[in-house]
Each structure stands twice: as C-alpha cells, then as structure tokens.
Design a protein around this motif. Structure first.
Motif, PDB file in Angstrom:
ATOM      1  N   VAL A  85      33.324  31.972  28.059  1.00 12.15           N
ATOM      2  CA  VAL A  85      34.413  31.668  28.991  1.00 12.15           C
ATOM      3  C   VAL A  85      35.513  32.700  28.787  1.00 12.15           C
ATOM      4  O   VAL A  85      36.104  32.765  27.701  1.00 12.15           O
ATOM      5  N   CYS A  86      35.792  33.488  29.805  1.00 16.56           N
ATOM      6  CA  CYS A  86      36.837  34.501  29.688  1.00 16.56           C
ATOM      7  C   CYS A  86      38.199  33.819  29.594  1.00 16.56           C
ATOM      8  O   CYS A  86      38.483  32.845  30.293  1.00 16.56           O
ATOM      9  N   ARG A  87      39.071  34.381  28.735  1.00 15.98           N
ATOM     10  CA  ARG A  87      40.390  33.781  28.549  1.00 15.98           C
ATOM     11  C   ARG A  87      41.352  34.157  29.679  1.00 15.98           C
ATOM     12  O   ARG A  87      42.473  33.662  29.711  1.00 15.98           O
ATOM     13  N   HIS A  88      40.935  35.014  30.617  1.00 20.10           N
ATOM     14  CA  HIS A  88      41.805  35.328  31.748  1.00 20.10           C
ATOM     15  C   HIS A  88      41.766  34.175  32.740  1.00 20.10           C
ATOM     16  O   HIS A  88      42.609  33.291  32.716  1.00 20.10           O
ATOM     17  N   ARG A  89      40.744  34.125  33.576  1.00 18.03           N
ATOM     18  CA  ARG A  89      40.686  33.022  34.531  1.00 18.03           C
ATOM     19  C   ARG A  89      39.396  32.236  34.421  1.00 18.03           C
ATOM     20  O   ARG A  89      39.032  31.477  35.316  1.00 18.03           O
ATOM     21  N   VAL A 143      32.477  42.575  27.866  1.00 20.33           N
ATOM     22  CA  VAL A 143      33.378  42.932  28.967  1.00 20.33           C
ATOM     23  C   VAL A 143      33.197  41.920  30.093  1.00 20.33           C
ATOM     24  O   VAL A 143      32.097  41.749  30.624  1.00 20.33           O
ATOM     25  N   CYS A 144      34.295  41.258  30.463  1.00 22.00           N
ATOM     26  CA  CYS A 144      34.198  40.300  31.555  1.00 22.00           C
ATOM     27  C   CYS A 144      33.971  41.061  32.863  1.00 22.00           C
ATOM     28  O   CYS A 144      34.727  41.990  33.182  1.00 22.00           O
ATOM     29  N   PRO A 145      32.970  40.681  33.646  1.00 24.10           N
ATOM     30  CA  PRO A 145      32.687  41.441  34.871  1.00 24.10           C
ATOM     31  C   PRO A 145      33.751  41.241  35.957  1.00 24.10           C
ATOM     32  O   PRO A 145      33.812  42.030  36.900  1.00 24.10           O
ATOM     33  N   TYR A 146      34.615  40.223  35.815  1.00 22.40           N
ATOM     34  CA  TYR A 146      35.558  39.904  36.892  1.00 22.40           C
ATOM     35  C   TYR A 146      36.715  40.906  36.941  1.00 22.40           C
ATOM     36  O   TYR A 146      36.871  41.657  37.905  1.00 22.40           O
ATOM     37  N   HIS A 147      37.539  40.967  35.861  1.00 22.02           N
ATOM     38  CA  HIS A 147      38.670  41.895  35.858  1.00 22.02           C
ATOM     39  C   HIS A 147      38.676  42.784  34.621  1.00 22.02           C
ATOM     40  O   HIS A 147      39.698  43.355  34.258  1.00 22.02           O
ATOM     41  N   ALA A 148      37.511  42.775  33.942  1.00 25.14           N
ATOM     42  CA  ALA A 148      37.260  43.736  32.849  1.00 25.14           C
ATOM     43  C   ALA A 148      38.069  43.506  31.571  1.00 25.14           C
ATOM     44  O   ALA A 148      38.270  44.444  30.798  1.00 25.14           O
TER      45      ALA A 148
HETATM   46 FE1  FES Z   1      37.607  37.543  33.043  1.00 26.39          FE
HETATM   47 FE2  FES Z   1      39.466  37.889  34.849  1.00 26.39          FE
HETATM   48  S1  FES Z   1      38.236  36.152  34.570  1.00 26.39           S
HETATM   49  S2  FES Z   1      38.809  39.275  33.352  1.00 26.39           S
END
Ligand code: FES
Ligand code: FE
Length: 416
Positions: free
Chosen positions: A86-90, A106-111
């Motif tokens: 689970v990415c800590r961004h969103r 590396v999160c594929p959403y916003h890196a």
């Molecule tokens: Fe992972 Fe935005 S949700 S970088």
C-alpha cells in the motif's frame, strides 16, 4: 444499525452444538469473515512460502490474504522483510506481479520510491513540511524459521514466535527444510470458506470414499486410527494401532528421527499438531508404487518409511516423507474463497535429474484436486435454506476440536 461483531459471534456461538457442524453463517457470512480476519487469521503466524523463493537481493513475492497483500522481499543476504502493498501517498498497490525483482519499490502511480528497508527515499514536489521519515511502507511481522516464511498481520505485538514454535526445531532441522529447494508448486483455489478447507483437512472420514490414491498408500487401520491427528479416530481403533506405531517409532528413532507428538488443546494459540507414523507396509514413500521419487531429505542416512504431519496452525501444514516434503498453505481470501497452495520441497542437494516430479506429486495432486471438489460441494450444499448442522462421526474428533479452538479465539465455547 448493524450488529457489533462480539454480539454477532455470541449469538452465533449460542446456536452451535458440540459434535455438530457449524450453522451456515459461520461458513458464508461476510461479517463473520471480517471478524475472523480481525480475531483469528490476523493474529496468527501464517506460513506464506519458502525462503528459496527470494534468493537474491530485491527478489520478492506477493502473499494475498483476505483483502491484504504483503510484499515479501529480500533486503540483504541476511534479511527478508515484509510490507503491506500500500503506497503511503494515496494508497495504490506498488507491486502487481506475483513475484519479481526490484532494486527499489517504485509506486507506478506517482513514482514515490521506497528502499528495500521500506523507507521512502523519493517523493517529487512535496510541500516543505512533508517528512519522508514518516511515510515509509508499513511493515508486516515476518519470521523466517528453518527456511519457512511466516507472516503475522497483527497491528500490535504478535504472540511470541519462539515460545509458540521453538519446540518444533529438532524435527524441522531433521527434515532439512532450511536448505531444501522447491521442486514443484500447485495451486488449488477453492470456492469455499476457510473453515471448510480446514475441517476437510482435519478428518479422514472422507478418505475412503473420496481418495483412492491416498488410501492406496496407507494401511486402512492407520487411516481410521490416526488419519487426521494423533488420536483422531475411534478409541478402539487408536488402541489397536498403537503397538504397531510404537514399534515403528523405535526403529525410526534408532535411525536418528526425533520422535514425539504435539497435540495442542483447544485453548492454545495455534492448535499445533505433530504426528509421525509409517506408510503402508512396503511403501517407502507416498508414491503410486511406494518407491522413492527423490533422494533422502535432510539429516537422514537411511529411510525409515515414515510420514510426518506437522501443523503450525489450521492455516499452515507440512506433510513430509523421507524423500520430499509438502507445504500446505490454506489462505483465506473471502467468505467463500480460499487459496490452497502446495509447495513440494526436496533436499537442497538433489539434482534435477534425481527428482521424478510426476511420481512425487501423483498422490497429493490427485488428493488435493479431490479435496477442492468435495469442499466446494460442501460449501454449495451449506448455502441451501435446508442446510442444518449435522452430527460428526467418531472419526472427526479433530474437527470438533478445531471448532472449539475457533470459538475460543472469541472467548466463546460451543453453545455460547
Ligand atoms: Fe503511490 Fe501516488 S499512490 S505515488
Ligand atoms: Fe481429503
């Protein structure tokens, strides 16, 4: 207003009867499954795989349980870590492949980029008051024990691993599991509640009607007496089988096998079980003709014709012969869905040409394919408006104990 989980479980437990299968809701309800995730599944050390799945730095595999996904990843030669995917961004998932290698996560959403230790190392264009140190991946408890990877989803401090499993050390060492290699894997996803998968595995009342291959490898008297645990059969059958079992134990001990049973009580944390017995006379291994499919495993110097069943918990089992071991992973995915995975291990020194995979998997591939079908049929019948809890036989003692253990996780007992 919806019913509180504790009230719901109290109401349901009051409707159970010792010696009878559980009421439908236990096997079908979404709310019960959520409660099971919180109070039972999420509190246990669950077998997730073998350490040889992540030999090199950055190697990872995903373990899915309930709605959770755990990344099991090798950080270094001496460290394997586990993180919620689970990415800590969103909140996006970070890894979507079942396994792979990643020098960084590396999160594929916003890196947003995390190290193999879970720390956030890069996040672009963030406000000045954003602190990367507060935004690392959330860790999952992990323990690698004799090559076996265990996870515990608990939010707080989990039940102590060594206190729980330390006494299994000698037998795991004898089987050489730490240095074993994976020879084959099989997946048998089962459209049924996890309790039905476990209950089916914990009784051998169904073995004669459902498992011709399994029964061809074992003496009928042993299936009845100890088919699903040290004393899972009728008392007279157990008593009748004991002299033969003890004679085998003596001969196996003389060859170096650690002997002894574990048969945890219903009020234990993990309901562990360890039982060893011999295969059918003349059957050195659980294969079609009884001959070995692979070299001896672990510390053995000679075969003793034995078979071990070790249960770390209802979710995590090992069946091991002299020449191979099978990890059974029973992983709850939803109220009506369970993953069943088998991982066949052989000695780490065994060459490819020395292992006959078809021969090795013949018995348990057939048996587990049959178990998938009968368990799914069991679930389908339980969904009927006409399902009522049914009476257990004298060969289903371990299921009755499993249910008492299950209710005890909620501080409850059959009948309330
Ligand atoms: Fe992972 Fe935005 S949700 S970088
Ligand atoms: Fe079965």
């Amino acid at each position: 207003m919806s019913e509180a989980p504790t009230d719901m479980m109290q109401r349901l437990a009051a409707a159970t009867r010792a010696g009878y299968s559980l009421p439908q809701e236990f096997y079908a309800s979404d709310s019960v499954f959520q409660a099971d995730m919180d109070r039972v599944i999420g509190q246990k050390w669950i077998l997730a795989g073998h350490v040889s799945q992540v030999p090199k730095k950055g190697d990872y595999f995903l373990f899915r349980i309930g709605v959770e996904q755990i990344i099991v990843i090798r950080e270094s030669a001496t460290s394997v870590r586990a993180f919620f995917n689970v990415c800590r961004h969103r909140g996006s998932i970070i890894c979507s492949a079942d396994s792979g290698n990643a020098p960084r996560l590396v999160c594929p959403y916003h890196a947003w980029t995390y190290g193999l230790d879970g720390r956030l190392i890069a996040a672009r264009l963030m406000p000045d008051d954003f602190d990367k140190a507060d935004n690392g991946l959330l860790a999952c408890h992990i323990r690698v024990f004799h090559g076996l990877v265990f996870l515990n989803l608990s939010d707080g401090e989990p039940v102590d691993f060594d206190t729980t499993f330390g006494d299994m050390e000698p037998i795991l060492d004898y089987h050489g599991l730490a240095d074993a290699r994976i020879a084959h894997r099989g997946s048998y996803p089962t459209t049924a509640n996890w309790k039905l998968v476990v209950e089916n595995f914990f009784e051998c009342y169904h073995c004669v009607p459902s498992h011709p291959e399994f029964c061809s490898m074992h003496a009928a008297e042993s299936i009845v007496a100890v088919g699903a645990g040290p004393s899972s059969g009728p008392a007279d059958a157990v008593a009748g089988f004991m002299p033969k079992l003890h004679a085998w134990e003596e001969s196996a001990a003389a060859l170096g096998r650690p002997i002894g049973n574990i048969d945890d009580a219903a009020d234990s944390s993990h309901l562990r079980l360890l039982m060893q017995r011999m295969n059918k006379d003349g059957w050195s291994a659980e294969t079609q003709d009884g001959t070995p499919p692979a070299p001896l495993m672990g510390k053995r110097t000679a075969p003793d014709g034995g078979r071990m069943h070790l249960s770390f918990s209802p979710f995590s089992q090992i069946v091991a012969d002299d020449h191979f071991a099978i990890l059974f992973l029973f992983t709850p995915r939803g109220p009506l869905a369970s993953d069943v995975e088998m991982i066949w291990l052989v000695d780490g020194r065994a060459g490819e040409a020395e292992v006959d995979i078809d021969k090795m998997i013949w018995g348990y591939h057939a048996t587990t394919t049959q178990d998938k079908k009968i368990t799914e049929d069991n679930q389908a019948g339980i969904m009927s408006s006409r399902y009522r809890p049914g009476r257990y036989s004298d060969q289903e003692g371990s299921v009755i104990k499993f249910q008492a253990w299950y209710l005890a996780q909620y501080g409850l007992a059959p009948g309330g």
